[in-house]
Enzyme design. Structure first.
Site: not given
Ligand code: GLN
Length: 196
Positions: A77, A174, A176
């Site tokens: 992410c 994710h 994790e």
């Molecule tokens: N929206 C976050 C970003 O742009 C990422 C979200 C996340 O890691 N769950 O950095």
């Protein structure tokens, strides 16, 4: 095998828990000297701008860039955003992977969701090919990849949500946060593989 988790901000604790469950005692990475002798590094989800700015402050950008020339790095992410070459806005990036991303690519309605994805690459760690539970939280999309990048997973509409370039791995979701440890085991395999 020595795996580090970048513990500046975000859900690093969840990565540490999964790693411990599969027999790895991870190193918490906050300073450049923590990177020495690692075989792989995980950059967790969180807020990519915050993680990037802290990494800059702690003098970690160059050491991680150098590390990624040879060793395995997995970004989930926000971590995937940090690995990208371009996020279409000005923020500190590692620019290690030849991918471009769009942050917060899902509208408010579907800002967080779970979907089962077909990820054939995971057969490398578990021959039973079964759907992978992917959790998206204000996730980015991988908008484009260069030819040297292998696409590992797509949403049903074709959007790219996981990719690999050598030993660099990016997932918009994710792993994790699920009980399914196949993605972590896949990363360990990448980290332990001989350089190409
Ligand atoms: N929206 C976050 C970003 O742009 C990422 C979200 C996340 O890691 N769950 O950095």
């Amino acid at each position: 095998m020595k795996i580090g988790v970048l513990t500046l901000q975000g859900d690093f604790d969840e990565h540490i828990t999964v790693l411990e469950k599969i027999g790895v005692n991870p190193v918490k990475v906050r300073l450049p000297e923590h990177i020495h002798e690692l075989d792989g590094l995980i950059i967790p989800g969180g807020e990519s701008t915050t993680i990037g700015k802290l990494a800059q402050e702690y003098g970690l950008i160059q050491p991680i860039r150098q590390f990624g020339q040879e060793k395995a790095i997995w970004g989930t992410c926000a971590g995937a955003i940090l690995l990208s070459r371009d996020a279409n806005r000005s923020q500190p990036l590692l620019e290690l992977m030849d991918i471009t991303v769009e942050r917060n690519a899902f509208g408010r309605q579907s800002a967080s969701f779970e979907i089962h994805l077909d990820i054939p690459a995971l057969e490398e760690v578990d021959p039973k090919n079964r759907p992978y539970p992917a959790i998206f939280i204000r996730a980015p999309l991988i908008k484009s990849v260069e030819d040297n990048v292998e696409i590992l997973a797509r949403l049903p509409d074709g959007s790219i949500v996981a990719a690999r370039q050598g030993r660099l791995l990016a997932s918009a979701f994710h792993p994790e946060l699920t009980d399914d440890d196949r993605f972590h085991r896949y990363f360990l395999k990448l980290a332990g593989s001989q350089s190409e």
